[in-house]
Design an enzyme around this catalytic site. Structure first.
Site, short mmCIF file in Angstrom:
data_model
loop_
_atom_site.label_atom_id
_atom_site.label_comp_id
_atom_site.label_asym_id
_atom_site.label_seq_id
_atom_site.Cartn_x
_atom_site.Cartn_y
_atom_site.Cartn_z
N GLU A 308 -9.71 3.18 -5.16
CA GLU A 308 -10.08 2.63 -6.47
C GLU A 308 -11.58 2.43 -6.66
O GLU A 308 -12.02 1.41 -7.19
CB GLU A 308 -9.33 1.30 -6.67
C1 LIG Z 1 -4.65 0.79 -1.78
C2 LIG Z 1 -4.46 -0.16 -2.93
N1 LIG Z 1 -5.44 -0.64 -3.68
C3 LIG Z 1 -4.88 -1.65 -4.56
C4 LIG Z 1 -3.42 -1.15 -4.63
O1 LIG Z 1 -3.23 -0.64 -3.30
O2 LIG Z 1 -2.45 -2.16 -4.96
C5 LIG Z 1 -2.57 -3.42 -4.31
C6 LIG Z 1 -1.53 -4.39 -4.87
O3 LIG Z 1 -0.23 -3.91 -4.69
C7 LIG Z 1 -3.99 -4.00 -4.50
O4 LIG Z 1 -4.08 -5.27 -3.87
C8 LIG Z 1 -4.99 -3.02 -3.89
O5 LIG Z 1 -6.32 -3.54 -4.04
#
Ligand SMILES: CC1=[NH+][C@H]2[C@@H](O1)O[C@H](CO)[C@@H](O)[C@@H]2O
Length: 496
Positions: A308
């Protein structure tokens, strides 16, 4: 008597022999393989489980007899070649219990199965009445995947050394052998780095929702690593970069492009932060963090995050992630990253952790074709931070609601298009903690889905069967009661 065929994860071959049983008594010894200190440590570990609840001495002594009878014998001889380095053969006859393995890790795995065919009261920490009857039978067992893991996000909310050790003990019971610690994120930096004291000053001062903060000193982290190793669990530390970095940016102004540190963040949004990759302070910072973390970690892996990075210019992201992998390799570790890093120049041995929900990803498939291992954590199956049911208070819903059957009923080796089972390293149950603020919350979300994912990592696909699993899982409930694990009483499971 506890049924012989209730073990989770299901052993590869299980043959009950109801005609015989073995009763542990005050005169039962634990024999460990002579001349092998690690085998002796497994025996002492087993004694530590059985002594408080039975009140028996369970003296630990050594043997060189591969067929040692008259007690509980942990022997490094006579195990079939098929069990490999991490499997075991367990035999219960009227004459006693013998666990045979090629390596101490296999003895440790066999001990977990032995625990589960003893009465649930064995898990109590105060003396129980008994009798301690172990049903007769044989297991010959070995893991499907080498990487069987859980992730605990200690950045959104902090969990103490003792709380993490308790989680490690729970992982060990289900033969999981890696614990991925998500040490840094927007809301918290949880590991001491010499030379950057404010990372664990401002950076550890709070958490999601403004709850109290916290962090591990390097000594505490080394203690966690040693404790995990004693349970045959390898710690996989993660520094999430270049996104998910507000705690670092708030702690060290030079890491920001404008040189101004943002305020600590207590919300739960994602994708808004980024290290400043054009800033000359960033590279030395990242190098030092990776160097120190590698020095504290005895395991082979160092996770560099990569998820992200929506606020990082894409070309800079690719160049940074490639460089971060090279730095991990420079300090003697194998880089792991969330699947977004597949777009970078993957370094030899780099491992991808797949977390997205689509069942196809060309970049990940290309990485697998190039020989990179894949850890399967698809959010709509392996994210145990999602709600069990729509009415749950804690838990997230962004990837859906995950009941026990959704966590169990999928094949990690046949989920991603054009990614063969041979590319899959294993499974990881991820517990993110935006909504998780206590040990009870961890228990409630992790149980009963964690054992479901543990079975996916350990048991052969040929024995995968929801009807069998749900009845074996039901038999775990009374054990969790004895262990003080406040689990979700899913209505899918026929709890006794
Ligand atoms: C790899 C990833 N990045 C995000 C995503 O997973 O969802 C999570 C919550 O389910 C969140 O906490 C995390 O920052």
């Amino acid at each position: 008597t506890q049924a012989f065929s209730t073990v989770v994860p299901r052993p590869a071959t299980v043959t009950a022999n109801p005609a015989v049983s073995y009763t542990v008594t005050a005169s039962t010894p634990i024999y460990t393989w002579a001349g092998n200190a690690a085998a002796g440590a497994v025996g002492t570990y087993l004694a530590g489980i059985l002594r408080p609840s039975t009140g028996f001495p369970l003296t630990v002594t050594t043997t060189s007899d591969a067929n040692q009878s008259g007690g509980i014998a942990l022997v490094l001889s006579g195990a079939p070649a098929s069990v490999g380095a991490n499997g075991y053969q367990l035999d219960v006859t009227a004459g006693g219990v013998v666990i045979r393995a090629q390596q101490p890790a296999g003895l440790f795995a066999g001990v977990q199965s032995l625990r589960q065919i003893m009465p649930p009261q064995i898990e109590a920490r105060a003396v129980q009445a008994g009798p301690w009857v172990i049903p007769g039978g044989q297991m010959i067992d070995q893991p499907r995947y080498a990487y069987r893991a859980a992730m605990l996000d200690v950045a959104r909310h902090f969990f103490t050394v003792d709380q993490v050790k308790r989680y490690i003990d729970q992982l060990a019971l289900y033969k999981m052998n890696h614990l991925h610690l998500h040490l840094t994120d927007d809301q918290g930096w949880r590991i001491e780095i010499a030379g950057y004291p404010n990372l664990t000053g401002t950076g550890a001062g709070t958490s999601a929702g403004g709850w109290s903060g916290g962090y591990y000193t390097q000594a505490q982290f080394r203690d966690l690593v040693a404790y995990a190793n004693s349970r045959y669990v390898t710690i996989v530390p993660e520094i999430d970069m270049p996104g998910h970095t507000n705690a670092a940016l708030a702690s060290h102004a030079p890491l920001n492009c404008d040189g101004v540190a943002p305020a600590p963040y207590t919300g739960t949004a994602v994708g808004f932060s980024s290290l400043c990759l054009t800033d000359p302070d960033t590279r030395p910072f990242v190098d030092e963090v990776i160097r120190q973390l590698a020095g504290m970690t005895t395991g082979p892996y160092l996770h560099i995050g990569g998820d992200e990075a929506h606020s990082t210019p894409h070309e800079q992201f690719l160049e940074f992630v490639t460089g971060a992998q090279q730095t991990v390799v420079k300090y003697g570790k194998t880089p792991v990253g969330w699947n977004e890093i597949s777009a970078s120049t993957l370094q030899p041995g780099a491992v991808l952790q797949y977390w997205n929900t689509p069942t196809s990803n060309a970049s990940v498939a290309a990485a697998a074709a190039a020989g990179h291992g894949i850890i399967m954590s698809p959010a709509n199956r392996a994210y145990i931070d999602l709600k069990h049911t729509a009415t749950n208070v804690i838990g997230l819903t962004w990837a859906g609601i995950t009941n026990v059957q959704r966590a169990y009923d999928w094949n990690p080796g046949a989920t991603l298009e054009n990614v063969p089972d041979s590319a899959i390293r294993g499974v990881e149950a991820a517990l993110w903690t935006e909504s998780v603020t206590s040990q009870q919350d961890v228990d409630y979300l992790a149980f009963p889905r964690l054992p479901a994912l543990a079975e996916l990592g350990w048991s052969p696909w040929s024995t995968h069967d929801w009807a069998s699993f749900r009845t074996r899982l039901a038999a775990q409930g009374p054990r969790w009661d004895q262990m003080g694990i406040r689990y979700h009483h899913s209505t899918e499971i026929p709890w006794p």
